[in-house]
Design a protein around this motif. Structure first.
Motif, PDB file in Angstrom:
ATOM      1  N   ALA A  18      12.268 -33.049  54.806  1.00 41.83           N
ATOM      2  CA  ALA A  18      13.276 -32.023  55.087  1.00 41.83           C
ATOM      3  C   ALA A  18      13.126 -31.486  56.511  1.00 41.83           C
ATOM      4  O   ALA A  18      14.120 -31.268  57.209  1.00 41.83           O
ATOM      5  CB  ALA A  18      13.161 -30.884  54.080  1.00 41.83           C
ATOM      6  N   ALA A  19      11.875 -31.304  56.951  1.00 42.35           N
ATOM      7  CA  ALA A  19      11.637 -30.808  58.317  1.00 42.35           C
ATOM      8  C   ALA A  19      12.174 -31.787  59.348  1.00 42.35           C
ATOM      9  O   ALA A  19      12.792 -31.388  60.342  1.00 42.35           O
ATOM     10  CB  ALA A  19      10.143 -30.572  58.523  1.00 42.35           C
ATOM     11  N   LEU A  62      20.430 -34.162  60.722  1.00 47.93           N
ATOM     12  CA  LEU A  62      21.674 -33.615  60.197  1.00 47.93           C
ATOM     13  C   LEU A  62      22.176 -32.471  61.075  1.00 47.93           C
ATOM     14  O   LEU A  62      21.527 -32.068  62.032  1.00 47.93           O
ATOM     15  CB  LEU A  62      21.451 -33.116  58.763  1.00 47.93           C
ATOM     16  N   SER A  63      23.325 -31.958  60.720  1.00 51.29           N
ATOM     17  CA  SER A  63      23.930 -30.859  61.481  1.00 51.29           C
ATOM     18  C   SER A  63      23.000 -29.653  61.523  1.00 51.29           C
ATOM     19  O   SER A  63      22.302 -29.355  60.552  1.00 51.29           O
ATOM     20  CB  SER A  63      25.258 -30.460  60.831  1.00 51.29           C
ATOM     21  N   SER A  98      22.264 -26.455  55.437  1.00 49.01           N
ATOM     22  CA  SER A  98      21.356 -25.600  54.685  1.00 49.01           C
ATOM     23  C   SER A  98      20.200 -26.416  54.141  1.00 49.01           C
ATOM     24  O   SER A  98      20.220 -27.655  54.168  1.00 49.01           O
ATOM     25  CB  SER A  98      22.108 -24.957  53.512  1.00 49.01           C
ATOM     26  N   LYS A  99      19.178 -25.722  53.637  1.00 47.00           N
ATOM     27  CA  LYS A  99      18.056 -26.423  53.025  1.00 47.00           C
ATOM     28  C   LYS A  99      18.533 -27.274  51.854  1.00 47.00           C
ATOM     29  O   LYS A  99      18.036 -28.374  51.626  1.00 47.00           O
ATOM     30  CB  LYS A  99      17.007 -25.409  52.546  1.00 47.00           C
ATOM     31  N   GLU A 100      19.494 -26.753  51.106  1.00 48.80           N
ATOM     32  CA  GLU A 100      20.012 -27.496  49.964  1.00 48.80           C
ATOM     33  C   GLU A 100      20.686 -28.782  50.423  1.00 48.80           C
ATOM     34  O   GLU A 100      20.519 -29.841  49.815  1.00 48.80           O
ATOM     35  CB  GLU A 100      21.002 -26.638  49.174  1.00 48.80           C
ATOM     36  N   GLY A 118      18.341 -42.938  60.993  1.00 44.51           N
ATOM     37  CA  GLY A 118      18.188 -41.652  61.670  1.00 44.51           C
ATOM     38  C   GLY A 118      16.762 -41.147  61.597  1.00 44.51           C
ATOM     39  O   GLY A 118      16.230 -40.586  62.554  1.00 44.51           O
ATOM     40  N   SER A 119      16.107 -41.368  60.465  1.00 42.17           N
ATOM     41  CA  SER A 119      14.702 -40.974  60.311  1.00 42.17           C
ATOM     42  C   SER A 119      13.804 -41.786  61.227  1.00 42.17           C
ATOM     43  O   SER A 119      12.885 -41.249  61.863  1.00 42.17           O
ATOM     44  CB  SER A 119      14.277 -41.158  58.849  1.00 42.17           C
TER      45      SER A 119
END
Length: 218
Positions: free
Chosen positions: A119-120, A126-127, A131-133, A184-185
């Motif tokens: 997520a970090a 991502l944009s 949000s975290k969700e 992307g990762s």
């Protein structure tokens, strides 16, 4: 590049439909681990401690798996990995590991869990308004969303004997988004490696430009 070639091999007609999903999620999580390891500006000692954390965790998991294997040279080697990592820690004058067995900490350095670390990293992919969700859903969808999709994306086909059958397939947009998240990762991990290692800019910049065109046209 080897990772990207590996992903390409999973797009062949004979690849099981779940193949891209499994590899993409693994690629994303591996990239997030590299992204954490290669954080710029943390200094040599902290980076060594992070590497030792990853090596110790890997060694302990290998040892656990080896206990369920038949006696062999490979099993013996796996069982000895933890002792070798611990000896490296002593030889380097690094503090003793603490924390849980599969989540050790060395001089305050502890690897983030797969979801948190990913997520970090994905915050950069991502944009900025995501949000975290939304970040978690994008990551989680690489597996869970497509597993759900497998129950819905069915189409008629013809078997080798001419019989009509129903087969699963991935919607092109779903497959495209899966591969985009993985690439992307990889890009974010590569950016950190290049910065820390001081690699030249030309090849990397050309790749970034080409990748940018792919994303913009997708």
């Amino acid at each position: 590049m080897d990772d990207l070639v590996g992903l390409q091999q999973l797009l062949g007609a004979r690849t099981p439909v779940i193949g891209p999903t499994v590899i993409a999620r693994s690629a994303v999580e591996i990239a997030s681990t590299v992204w954490w390891l290669m954080e710029p500006g943390i200094g040599v000692r902290r980076r060594v401690c992070r590497e030792l954390v990853l090596s110790l965790t890997s060694a302990r998991r290998a040892g656990q798996l080896a206990k369920d294997m038949e006696a062999s040279a490979a099993a013996t080697e796996a069982l000895g990995q933890e002792a070798r990592v611990l000896q490296r820690i002593v030889d380097l004058g690094i503090g003793e590991p603490t924390g849980r067995h599969y989540s050790p900490a060395i001089e305050g350095e502890r690897a983030p869990d797969a979801t948190g670390g990913t997520a970090a990293m994905l915050k950069l992919v991502l944009s900025a308004k995501a949000s975290k969700e939304a970040i978690y859903r994008s990551y989680s969808a690489v597996t869970h969303g497509e597993i759900y999709g497998l129950m819905n994306f069915m189409a008629p086909g013809v078997s080798s004997n001419g019989q009509t059958v129903i087969h699963w397939h991935l919607d092109p947009d779903v497959l495209d988004s899966t591969i985009q998240v993985a690439i992307g990762s990889f890009r974010e991990a590569y950016r950190r490696i290049r910065r820390v290692m001081g690699w030249g800019l030309i090849v990397g910049d050309l790749w970034e430009i080409k990748l940018g065109k792919v994303f913009n046209e997708a």
